[in-house]
Write a protein that holds these residues in place. Sequence first.
Motif, mmCIF file in Angstrom:
data_model
loop_
_atom_site.group_PDB
_atom_site.id
_atom_site.type_symbol
_atom_site.label_atom_id
_atom_site.label_comp_id
_atom_site.label_asym_id
_atom_site.label_seq_id
_atom_site.Cartn_x
_atom_site.Cartn_y
_atom_site.Cartn_z
ATOM 1 N N VAL A 16 0.785 -1.287 -0.147
ATOM 2 C CA VAL A 16 0.087 0.042 0.035
ATOM 3 C C VAL A 16 0.917 1.185 0.153
ATOM 4 N N ILE A 17 1.780 1.144 0.880
ATOM 5 C CA ILE A 17 2.764 2.507 1.048
ATOM 6 C C ILE A 17 3.572 2.412 -0.248
ATOM 7 N N SER A 18 3.995 1.702 -0.968
ATOM 8 C CA SER A 18 4.897 1.558 -1.793
ATOM 9 C C SER A 18 4.451 2.329 -3.096
ATOM 10 N N GLU A 19 3.196 2.435 -3.077
ATOM 11 C CA GLU A 19 2.312 3.353 -4.162
ATOM 12 C C GLU A 19 2.738 4.837 -4.025
ATOM 13 N N TYR A 20 3.203 5.149 -2.924
ATOM 14 C CA TYR A 20 3.312 6.663 -2.622
ATOM 15 C C TYR A 20 4.766 6.859 -2.152
ATOM 16 N N VAL A 21 5.486 5.894 -1.677
ATOM 17 C CA VAL A 21 6.750 6.056 -1.173
ATOM 18 C C VAL A 21 7.998 4.904 -1.651
ATOM 19 N N GLN A 22 8.937 5.340 -2.308
ATOM 20 C CA GLN A 22 9.835 4.163 -2.712
ATOM 21 C C GLN A 22 10.531 3.939 -1.528
ATOM 22 N N LEU A 23 10.481 2.298 -1.178
ATOM 23 C CA LEU A 23 10.848 1.940 -0.165
ATOM 24 C C LEU A 23 11.890 0.962 -0.488
ATOM 25 N N LYS A 24 12.991 0.894 0.287
ATOM 26 C CA LYS A 24 14.040 -0.076 0.217
ATOM 27 C C LYS A 24 13.990 -0.902 1.350
ATOM 28 N N PHE A 30 11.269 -1.991 5.880
ATOM 29 C CA PHE A 30 11.450 -0.977 4.868
ATOM 30 C C PHE A 30 11.769 0.380 5.182
ATOM 31 N N LYS A 31 12.599 0.962 4.339
ATOM 32 C CA LYS A 31 12.947 2.631 4.570
ATOM 33 C C LYS A 31 12.791 3.178 3.510
ATOM 34 N N GLY A 32 12.263 4.546 3.586
ATOM 35 C CA GLY A 32 12.168 5.554 2.495
ATOM 36 C C GLY A 32 12.270 6.811 2.992
ATOM 37 N N LEU A 33 11.956 7.803 2.046
ATOM 38 C CA LEU A 33 11.922 9.412 2.258
ATOM 39 C C LEU A 33 10.559 9.514 2.868
ATOM 40 N N SER A 34 10.622 10.403 3.812
ATOM 41 C CA SER A 34 9.033 10.830 4.356
ATOM 42 C C SER A 34 8.547 11.605 3.205
ATOM 43 N N PRO A 35 7.288 11.168 3.207
ATOM 44 C CA PRO A 35 6.274 11.928 2.150
ATOM 45 C C PRO A 35 5.571 12.949 2.830
ATOM 46 N N PHE A 36 5.983 13.345 4.278
ATOM 47 C CA PHE A 36 5.172 14.443 4.813
ATOM 48 C C PHE A 36 6.213 15.507 5.146
ATOM 49 N N ASP A 70 -3.753 10.057 6.272
ATOM 50 C CA ASP A 70 -2.714 11.364 6.189
ATOM 51 C C ASP A 70 -2.253 11.655 4.876
ATOM 52 N N ILE A 71 -1.917 10.637 4.108
ATOM 53 C CA ILE A 71 -1.419 10.945 2.533
ATOM 54 C C ILE A 71 -2.547 11.383 1.710
ATOM 55 N N ASN A 292 -3.441 17.810 6.178
ATOM 56 C CA ASN A 292 -2.894 16.512 6.066
ATOM 57 C C ASN A 292 -1.792 16.262 5.232
ATOM 58 N N LEU A 293 -1.652 17.210 4.111
ATOM 59 C CA LEU A 293 -0.605 17.197 3.105
ATOM 60 C C LEU A 293 0.624 18.202 3.638
ATOM 61 N N THR A 294 0.090 19.477 4.235
ATOM 62 C CA THR A 294 1.195 20.297 4.330
ATOM 63 C C THR A 294 0.614 21.326 5.508
ATOM 64 N N SER A 295 1.727 21.845 6.147
ATOM 65 C CA SER A 295 1.223 23.027 7.329
ATOM 66 C C SER A 295 1.308 24.342 6.699
ATOM 67 N N ASP A 296 1.845 24.653 5.533
ATOM 68 C CA ASP A 296 1.807 25.929 4.738
ATOM 69 C C ASP A 296 0.763 25.909 3.761
ATOM 70 N N ILE A 297 -0.252 26.805 4.201
ATOM 71 C CA ILE A 297 -1.338 26.920 3.381
ATOM 72 C C ILE A 297 -1.347 28.658 3.001
ATOM 73 N N ARG A 298 -1.480 28.936 1.541
ATOM 74 C CA ARG A 298 -1.348 30.426 1.322
ATOM 75 C C ARG A 298 -2.714 30.270 0.411
ATOM 76 N N LEU A 299 -3.148 31.640 0.710
ATOM 77 C CA LEU A 299 -4.505 31.975 0.285
ATOM 78 C C LEU A 299 -4.324 33.219 -1.009
ATOM 79 N N ALA A 300 -5.022 32.814 -2.227
ATOM 80 C CA ALA A 300 -4.613 33.954 -3.333
ATOM 81 C C ALA A 300 -6.209 34.088 -4.072
#
Length: 584
Positions: A16-24, A30-36, A70-71, A292-300
């Motif tokens: 499930v997670i490998s669809e979003y994160v490249q795991l080794k 398994f380990k990978g770079l944080s998607p968050f 979360d993702i 859930n995706l980012t803490s940086d929200i900008r309004l335009a």
Amino acid sequence: MDAVEDIKARLSIEDVISEYVQLKRAGRNFKGLSPFAVEKTPSFMVSPEKQIWHDFSSGKGGNMFSFIMDIEGVDFKTALEILARKAGIDLSKYDRGSSGLLVKRKQRLYEILELATKFYQVQLTNNKSVLEYVFKVRGLDKQTVLDFKLGYSPNNGSALLQFLLKKSFTTKELQDAGIITRSYSKPMDMFRGRLMIPLCDGQGRVVGFTARLLDDEPSSPKYINTPQTIIYDKSRLVFGLHLAKESIRKSNFVVIVEGNLDVISSHKVGVKQVVATSGTAVTEQHLKILTNLTSDIRLAFDQDSAGLVAAERAIPIASKARINLSMVVINSAKDPDELIKKSPESWKKVINKPIYGIDWLINIYSEKLDLTQARDKRKFSDIILPTINKLSDPVEQDHYYTKVAQVLNVEKTSLLSKSNKFYAAIDEKLKSSRNMKPLDTAEVIEQLKNQNQLLAICLNNPDLRELLVDITPEMFLDASSITLLRFLKSNQDYTPEQDSMTSLNNISDYVKMLMLQYETLYQDLSKVELGYESKHLRDSLIRKFVKTQKDRLSLAMQEANQDKTQNLLHEARKLDQLLKTTGE
């Protein structure tokens, strides 16, 4: 049968997670770079043995369901649906009651809207004048049109209706999907002679449409939207999210614009971390989905009066939800779409130079008001102070008290005095509201909704009453809810059918109201969904109570002697223990 357990049996968490994160592989894990978070050294761990994941960068973790929540920025119910589809599981088979029927009804609506989308797409390709509008007037390209599934609704009144009736759908189903209307003597297409913009949920499923007028007709609205349905809720839908998620995670920020075509134009020039809300209003639900995706929200938002008012209203909503919101200021165009057409590079520059929400608010009202006049100083402080007081960080609060004092040319102690008097007055009103009609404020209304909905669920589901253990009467606002809380905690096996509610005669009207609320909101939910919803409501009440109590303790400590301070610290530690029950 348990859908959650069957999904876990069919799916492995690493797949499930490998669809979003490249795991080794890293030993048994398994380990990978944080998607968050942005990182160079992998800190994201997945344990197939334990079927859990943990992200050391963000501190998040859990099972495959919490990962999808979360993702994808979705609730548990939606995460369940996503994983069920991946596992090839039909959720309707797990509930023979009304919940199973609801799942089937929703599936029919998804099928209708997907076919309607394809129908509109074909109509677009066959209409030269509409194609000219899309490619020449709007300046879009073929790939963008395909990505957003743009289409055209014929103007003959019933083309889509006749097409879908031949696909064995009923007029009732088409009306439930929000694409036909009975406003006339016979069923008609809801949308006629308009550019069709599908509204998709976070997974890319079409849940409704925005239809834009092609020709200027003063008597006709520029936009018509799908009405609220069982699969479309405009207070929760974030337009373009399914196409923006990857870019949001990579850039670690998101820009909210006012119009759907602003989103489409931005994606066309490669700036894809851009989404829109359905209508101008930004709700707390919109912001929570995005956080859930980012803490940086900008309004335009557009630079007209409606856009400015909407942006201003979003700041306290974000502050209330403890979300940092900043503003993208566009000076050389009326809206993002116009700026993008003039200069895509200018658009990229302005979104990378946002102004923090409170600073923006201070700047706006410094220009609008005459701050040499006492009356306007009062207005200014009335607008700015409530937002500052909702900030969770005391250092940040102090910074803005100092800044506002400088802007108004007054002593900071005057602002603190005004703020403390304001909250003392609110405290007195809240105390008295237990035996009075509740205050007509958004905050109190939200608290009433939470307490009533939690009691409605627990009243009808004795097995969920264990969630009331840490709920105390002080967390509720009125006498009826306190009475029912105490009764349910003392009568764990009670059901309303036992004695036709004779045990609750003194609050029978209140109980009947909760029964109606339950029938309207919850009777179609499964036990899993009810458990998740009641836990969310309980945690919200506890967090609100803890925050309110800590604010009072903080003020009390400022004037307390040493002995009293120790007692206050002891109370604060008890509040921290209570907060831990929510997972914080």
